[in-house]
Design an enzyme around this catalytic site. Sequence first.
Site, PDB file in Angstrom:
ATOM      1  N   HIS A 106      -0.918   0.263  -9.687  1.00 58.19           N
ATOM      2  CA  HIS A 106      -1.660  -0.609  -8.751  1.00 58.19           C
ATOM      3  C   HIS A 106      -2.349  -1.764  -9.490  1.00 58.19           C
ATOM      4  O   HIS A 106      -3.580  -1.873  -9.487  1.00 58.19           O
ATOM      5  CB  HIS A 106      -2.686   0.223  -7.953  1.00 58.19           C
ATOM      6  CG  HIS A 106      -3.094  -0.443  -6.664  1.00 58.19           C
ATOM      7  ND1 HIS A 106      -3.442   0.248  -5.542  1.00 58.19           N
ATOM      8  CD2 HIS A 106      -3.228  -1.758  -6.343  1.00 58.19           C
ATOM      9  CE1 HIS A 106      -3.765  -0.590  -4.576  1.00 58.19           C
ATOM     10  NE2 HIS A 106      -3.647  -1.819  -5.038  1.00 58.19           N
TER      11      HIS A 106
ATOM     12  N   ARG B  50       0.842  -1.196   0.000  1.00 58.10           N
ATOM     13  CA  ARG B  50       0.000   0.000   0.000  1.00 58.10           C
ATOM     14  C   ARG B  50       0.873   1.239   0.000  1.00 58.10           C
ATOM     15  O   ARG B  50       1.941   1.245   0.622  1.00 58.10           O
ATOM     16  CB  ARG B  50      -0.869   0.058   1.267  1.00 58.10           C
ATOM     17  CG  ARG B  50      -2.138  -0.764   1.230  1.00 58.10           C
ATOM     18  CD  ARG B  50      -3.187  -0.169   0.285  1.00 58.10           C
ATOM     19  NE  ARG B  50      -4.399  -0.979   0.243  1.00 58.10           N
ATOM     20  CZ  ARG B  50      -4.572  -2.023  -0.564  1.00 58.10           C
ATOM     21  NH1 ARG B  50      -3.636  -2.400  -1.394  1.00 58.10           N
ATOM     22  NH2 ARG B  50      -5.716  -2.697  -0.545  1.00 58.10           N
TER      23      ARG B  50
ATOM     24  N   GLU C 229      -2.277   7.912  -4.227  1.00 59.79           N
ATOM     25  CA  GLU C 229      -2.555   7.466  -5.595  1.00 59.79           C
ATOM     26  C   GLU C 229      -4.017   7.743  -5.958  1.00 59.79           C
ATOM     27  O   GLU C 229      -4.872   7.764  -5.058  1.00 59.79           O
ATOM     28  CB  GLU C 229      -2.221   5.965  -5.742  1.00 59.79           C
ATOM     29  CG  GLU C 229      -3.092   5.047  -4.910  1.00 59.79           C
ATOM     30  CD  GLU C 229      -2.651   3.585  -5.010  1.00 59.79           C
ATOM     31  OE1 GLU C 229      -1.460   3.292  -4.786  1.00 59.79           O
ATOM     32  OE2 GLU C 229      -3.513   2.740  -5.303  1.00 59.79           O
TER      33      GLU C 229
HETATM   34  C1  8YV Z   1      -7.106  -4.239  -5.680  1.00 61.55           C
HETATM   35  C2  8YV Z   1      -5.451  -4.637  -3.759  1.00 61.55           C
HETATM   36  O1  8YV Z   1      -7.019  -4.223  -7.049  1.00 61.55           O
HETATM   37  O2  8YV Z   1      -6.535  -6.593  -3.036  1.00 61.55           O
HETATM   38  C3  8YV Z   1      -5.956  -5.563  -2.714  1.00 61.55           C
HETATM   39  O3  8YV Z   1      -5.763  -5.256  -1.521  1.00 61.55           O
HETATM   40  O4  8YV Z   1      -4.719  -3.758  -3.486  1.00 61.55           O
HETATM   41  C4  8YV Z   1      -5.816  -4.813  -5.199  1.00 61.55           C
HETATM   42  O5  8YV Z   1      -5.812  -6.185  -5.502  1.00 61.55           O
HETATM   43  C5  8YV Z   1      -7.492  -2.864  -5.227  1.00 61.55           C
HETATM   44  O6  8YV Z   1      -7.408  -2.678  -3.866  1.00 61.55           O
HETATM   45  C6  8YV Z   1      -8.906  -2.542  -5.702  1.00 61.55           C
HETATM   46  O7  8YV Z   1      -9.884  -2.996  -4.821  1.00 61.55           O
END
Ligand code: 8YV
Length: 333
Positions: A291, A244, A273
């Site tokens: 991401h 993150r 972001e």
């Molecule tokens: C997602 C992510 O695409 O699963 C997670 O925690 O960071 C990603 O796989 C994003 O968070 C959208 O929901």
Amino acid sequence: MTSGRARPAVLVARRVFPDVLAGLQRHFEVEANDTDEVWSPEELRQRLQGKAGALTTGSERISAELLAACPDLRVVANMAVGFNNFDVAACTAQGVLATNTPDVLTETTADFGFALLLATARRLTESEHFLRAGLWNRWSVDMFAGAEVHGSTLGILGMGRIGQGIARRGAHGFGMRVLYHNRSRLSPATEADCRAEWVPKADLLAQADHLVLVLPYSAASHHAIGAAELALMKPTATLVNIARGGIVDDEALAHALRTRQIAAAGLDVFEGEPTVHPELLALSNVVLTPHIASATLPTRRAMAQLAADNLVAFLVEGRALTPINPDVLTRVG
Ligand code: 8YV
């Protein structure tokens, strides 16, 4: 649903796959965002009125304030394994079940972590940009010479399912020595399977040739990698963040990359972001991706389906598949 009773209403906050939406429509009155626009907190609040459930992504913030303004809401299903966009304590206090999508994205995300590590260490995008710019006119002995991956030391900060997937790839695929740091140690059997050794965080930073961040974001992990931590790393090291934004202090990282305190970074996530720190954008020794670590179609489908299945399981059958706050189930059961 038993006939004669009004079908619950649910909100799908972002565009998902039509078949996933159709599955929800068999059980619920569905209001869905069919665009990639992120609704403002106020619009989300308005659209959640009268909704029993919501399918969200990491872009939608489920705060205590929002929950207090949405008294009909009973379940929020995040299409992500991470859930730092949820105030889980507030969900629990208000009896709202929160769910996420673990497991279905583990291997895909670990693949991407490794792809980013390789691209960063071997200067893949930097050299491609050079070639596309028409600058390649001769061979040179150290042109885009990068860092060795096979046989080097892989450091992993955060050793959940995805971290273990990266450890296995490093140990078994690339003959790497694998060190990790996590609040809790893995069982001896899992450590043996991953061929990974627990070390204190300072040792991890000092010894890793390639450091991969895979820890969840929370107040405790905010700026877990800042100026002090970067100063402990090798000048030849690469840093990869697929966890993150906010775990890394992007300002401090840009400084460390500019001054070659570390060699390079591969980043899939950023503070604030989709805005990216302008200094990171200007540096050549950083690989930047938007991401996408979980972004394969089969995995994104599985994530959307699991989030939808959680809504059905809870609102139709009173159970949950992957609850974050399972206490709520016993209270409403
Ligand atoms: C997602 C992510 O695409 O699963 C997670 O925690 O960071 C990603 O796989 C994003 O968070 C959208 O929901």
